[in-house]
Write a protein that holds these residues in place. Structure first.
Motif, PDB file in Angstrom:
ATOM      1  N   THR A   1      -7.441  -6.770   1.501  1.00 56.15           N
ATOM      2  CA  THR A   1      -6.526  -5.648   1.640  1.00 56.15           C
ATOM      3  C   THR A   1      -5.762  -5.475   0.339  1.00 56.15           C
ATOM      4  O   THR A   1      -5.193  -6.420  -0.195  1.00 56.15           O
ATOM      5  CB  THR A   1      -5.528  -5.910   2.791  1.00 56.15           C
ATOM      6  N   THR A   2      -5.780  -4.258  -0.182  1.00 58.10           N
ATOM      7  CA  THR A   2      -5.050  -3.937  -1.410  1.00 58.10           C
ATOM      8  C   THR A   2      -4.132  -2.755  -1.149  1.00 58.10           C
ATOM      9  O   THR A   2      -4.150  -2.154  -0.075  1.00 58.10           O
ATOM     10  CB  THR A   2      -6.017  -3.576  -2.552  1.00 58.10           C
ATOM     11  N   ALA A   3      -3.346  -2.429  -2.148  1.00 61.72           N
ATOM     12  CA  ALA A   3      -2.491  -1.248  -2.054  1.00 61.72           C
ATOM     13  C   ALA A   3      -3.364   0.002  -2.070  1.00 61.72           C
ATOM     14  O   ALA A   3      -4.536  -0.034  -2.461  1.00 61.72           O
ATOM     15  CB  ALA A   3      -1.505  -1.227  -3.226  1.00 61.72           C
ATOM     16  N   ALA A   4      -2.795   1.114  -1.670  1.00 54.57           N
ATOM     17  CA  ALA A   4      -3.560   2.348  -1.564  1.00 54.57           C
ATOM     18  C   ALA A   4      -3.971   2.893  -2.932  1.00 54.57           C
ATOM     19  O   ALA A   4      -4.962   3.608  -3.042  1.00 54.57           O
ATOM     20  CB  ALA A   4      -2.744   3.393  -0.816  1.00 54.57           C
ATOM     21  N   ASN A   5      -3.228   2.571  -3.976  1.00 54.53           N
ATOM     22  CA  ASN A   5      -3.504   3.151  -5.290  1.00 54.53           C
ATOM     23  C   ASN A   5      -4.257   2.203  -6.215  1.00 54.53           C
ATOM     24  O   ASN A   5      -4.221   2.357  -7.426  1.00 54.53           O
ATOM     25  CB  ASN A   5      -2.203   3.602  -5.943  1.00 54.53           C
ATOM     26  N   VAL A   6      -4.958   1.215  -5.682  1.00 59.35           N
ATOM     27  CA  VAL A   6      -5.717   0.255  -6.478  1.00 59.35           C
ATOM     28  C   VAL A   6      -7.196   0.632  -6.403  1.00 59.35           C
ATOM     29  O   VAL A   6      -7.724   0.904  -5.320  1.00 59.35           O
ATOM     30  CB  VAL A   6      -5.509  -1.186  -5.951  1.00 59.35           C
ATOM     31  N   ASN A   7      -7.866   0.649  -7.548  1.00 59.10           N
ATOM     32  CA  ASN A   7      -9.295   0.949  -7.576  1.00 59.10           C
ATOM     33  C   ASN A   7     -10.079  -0.196  -6.941  1.00 59.10           C
ATOM     34  O   ASN A   7      -9.737  -1.365  -7.090  1.00 59.10           O
ATOM     35  CB  ASN A   7      -9.768   1.150  -9.014  1.00 59.10           C
ATOM     36  N   ASP A   8     -11.174   0.165  -6.273  1.00 59.94           N
ATOM     37  CA  ASP A   8     -12.002  -0.839  -5.610  1.00 59.94           C
ATOM     38  C   ASP A   8     -12.695  -1.765  -6.604  1.00 59.94           C
ATOM     39  O   ASP A   8     -12.949  -2.919  -6.303  1.00 59.94           O
ATOM     40  CB  ASP A   8     -13.065  -0.160  -4.747  1.00 59.94           C
ATOM     41  N   VAL A   9     -12.992  -1.266  -7.789  1.00 61.85           N
ATOM     42  CA  VAL A   9     -13.732  -2.057  -8.766  1.00 61.85           C
ATOM     43  C   VAL A   9     -12.940  -3.280  -9.218  1.00 61.85           C
ATOM     44  O   VAL A   9     -13.523  -4.282  -9.633  1.00 61.85           O
ATOM     45  CB  VAL A   9     -14.152  -1.169  -9.965  1.00 61.85           C
TER      46      VAL A   9
END
Length: 132
Positions: A14-22
């Motif tokens: 789980t990451t923040a909404a504004n973090v790229n998946d790469v």
């Protein structure tokens, strides 16, 4: 999320909404648990990694090759790899299975630990249904 060829979820971050998946590619690959079953040494890493153009990064390609994983990722600005859409559909289908749990469609929990617990429970139920 990273899953196997049948759509069974192996690792979720789980990451923040504004973090790229790469940015989480290597963390997902390193977090894959070892799979036992056949006699011999358990397999801990996949043979290849499929990704769309959003995962096109030379540094990650090199890091995957160093881990002896073949990156099958389309390059930005070039035509798509033929047939990769059918293979990437497995990941989207896995996301659809997770979203069957209504609480996970929208994130209601403020604490990440609670949300991760519900995601882990959902992935466990998906794996249980696959085994059943």
């Amino acid at each position: 999320m990273i899953c196997d060829g049948r759509g069974t979820p192996l690792k979720v971050i789980t990451t923040a909404a504004n973090v790229n998946d790469v940015t989480q590619t290597l963390a997902l690959v390193d977090g894959i648990p070892t799979v036992a079953g056949r006699p011999g040494r358990p397999q801990g890493r996949p043979e290849s990694l499929l990704g769309d153009k959003g995962y096109d990064c030379n540094a990650h390609r090199d890091a995957l090759r160093n881990r002896r994983i073949l990156p099958v990722i389309s390059r930005k600005g070039s035509p798509n790899i033929k047939g990769i859409g059918k293979l990437r559909y497995v990941v989207e289908q896995t996301f659809a299975l997770v979203h069957q749990f209504k609480r996970l469609v929208l994130r209601w929990e403020r604490r990440t630990e609670l949300h991760d617990a519900f995601v882990s429970l959902a992935c466990s139920l998906i794996c249980f249904r696959r085994l059943k």
